[in-house]
Design a protein around this motif. Sequence first.
Motif, short mmCIF file in Angstrom:
data_model
loop_
_atom_site.label_atom_id
_atom_site.label_comp_id
_atom_site.label_asym_id
_atom_site.label_seq_id
_atom_site.Cartn_x
_atom_site.Cartn_y
_atom_site.Cartn_z
N LYS A 1 20.85 -32.37 -7.69
CA LYS A 1 21.48 -32.55 -9.02
C LYS A 1 20.79 -31.39 -9.32
N ILE A 2 22.27 -30.33 -10.59
CA ILE A 2 21.86 -29.09 -10.89
C ILE A 2 22.06 -29.57 -12.28
N GLU A 3 21.14 -29.37 -12.76
CA GLU A 3 21.22 -30.08 -14.54
C GLU A 3 21.39 -28.66 -14.39
N ARG B 1 24.73 -16.62 -7.93
CA ARG B 1 23.84 -16.66 -6.34
C ARG B 1 22.87 -17.46 -6.51
N PRO B 2 21.67 -18.19 -6.77
CA PRO B 2 20.49 -19.02 -7.39
C PRO B 2 21.35 -20.77 -6.48
N LYS B 3 22.51 -20.71 -6.93
CA LYS B 3 22.86 -21.74 -6.53
C LYS B 3 23.68 -22.12 -5.13
N SER C 1 10.56 -20.65 2.15
CA SER C 1 10.47 -19.56 0.87
C SER C 1 11.41 -20.09 -0.32
N PHE C 2 11.40 -20.34 -1.69
CA PHE C 2 12.04 -21.17 -1.96
C PHE C 2 13.89 -21.93 -1.30
N THR D 1 12.94 -25.40 -9.84
CA THR D 1 13.95 -25.71 -8.58
C THR D 1 13.92 -27.58 -8.59
N ALA D 2 14.98 -27.31 -7.86
CA ALA D 2 15.24 -29.04 -7.29
C ALA D 2 15.29 -28.99 -6.18
N MET D 3 14.51 -30.45 -5.88
CA MET D 3 14.37 -30.78 -4.35
C MET D 3 14.32 -32.04 -4.01
#
Length: 432
Positions: free
Chosen positions: A3-5, A81-83, A187-188, A361-363
């Motif tokens: 989930k992108i919070e 872009r990070p999304k 990497s991330f 970051t979310a994983m």
Amino acid sequence: QVKIEKEKVYIRASKQALQTQRRTKMMAKCISLSNYNLSSTNVLIIGAGAAGLVCAETLRQEGFSDRIVMCTMDRHLPYDRPKLSKSMDSHPEQIALRPKEFFRTYDIEVLTEMQVAAVDIKNKTAVFKDGFKMEYNKLLIATGNMPKALSCKGKEVENVFNIRTPEDANRVVKLATSKNVVIVGASFLGMEVAAYLAERAHSVSLVELEEVPFKKFFGERVGRTVMKMFESNRVKFYMQTEVLELREQEGKLKEVVLKSGKVLRADVCVVGVGAVPATGFLKQSGVNIDSKGFIVVNKMMQTNIPGVFAAGDAVTFPLALRNNKKVNVPHWQMAHMHGRIAALNMLAHGMEISTVPYLWTAMFGKSIRYAGHGEGFDDVVIQGDLDELKFVAFYTKSDEVVAVASVNYDPIVSKVAEVLAAGRTIRKRNVE
């Protein structure tokens, strides 16, 4: 699914960034657009990521009513872009930073698919790849990073991707569904892609040169904990090895051969082995660039050339938190702050950057938060339970806390960020 919070804490962490979020003033518009010579602008912004967009917005918020032109190699208006690695099936409209109307309303012109080939500092002119030239009065360089490519045999095989655009990310999801994925680089980006594809792909394998993911960034113990979480979600790691060859069948990727001798089945490969600053076009310009290709700026985001500013992932700047050591912090919140500070100084406000770096970051539904700048840490003090994924890690250098990371331990990271932002020092003994 990750989930992108919407991060509330994220905004609090940097007091300076609050102003970016709040529109306290009426935004200006551009007056007398029709009188313009097409090939000259007051402000030219090269790059349309967070740093470039926040710069343009801040100028308008501060009442600047002259021409602003942004240019980007991308085919889309500015997007998040990070999304792309966290939510890989997003369409450009879903991750746009502002709707189309916004750019029209505030007269921020965006030239898409336009690449600057050189900057002529003496004549204050940007020369584009197609020969078009544009004169400027003030310039912001915010070109970000370019991903490093693999240098192994077969690197031109089809279905090998760097995730740079929504199209790349969408294509990878399509090709990976129920198929075999190999990701090169923990990497991330690599880890976020692995997390996103874990429940969609038939298999996800991750190849990394280090022995533990994120070792340099989070330290060995936190890195191992993250690795265990991934392994329990069906991601297989091949550590301390690298890719020897990408093998094809009928032009398409079929296998990834490792230096260890292992051969992995692969229908799609994502490369996340780091990035280099996209500053090659400045080589002859006279703008000061360090040995790694980063643009060197002062606390006002000014380069060595008057009227030329730089911001975002492509710069090194003095970090107040670490005795003004020149650092590169390629993170989302920092790009916003850089863009804002650059705009204020284009308007001669004399504003210096003093933000505390903050990222998350979310994983697999777990959010890792991080504040500070831990480069060169020599010890990690951990409170809580790593196995339960409920912990906080303090990164120390000699006797001082330089960074903090946490999982399920809010609001500690924001609290530490606030203390550091106030210029106070946290000692190792305080956290032990």
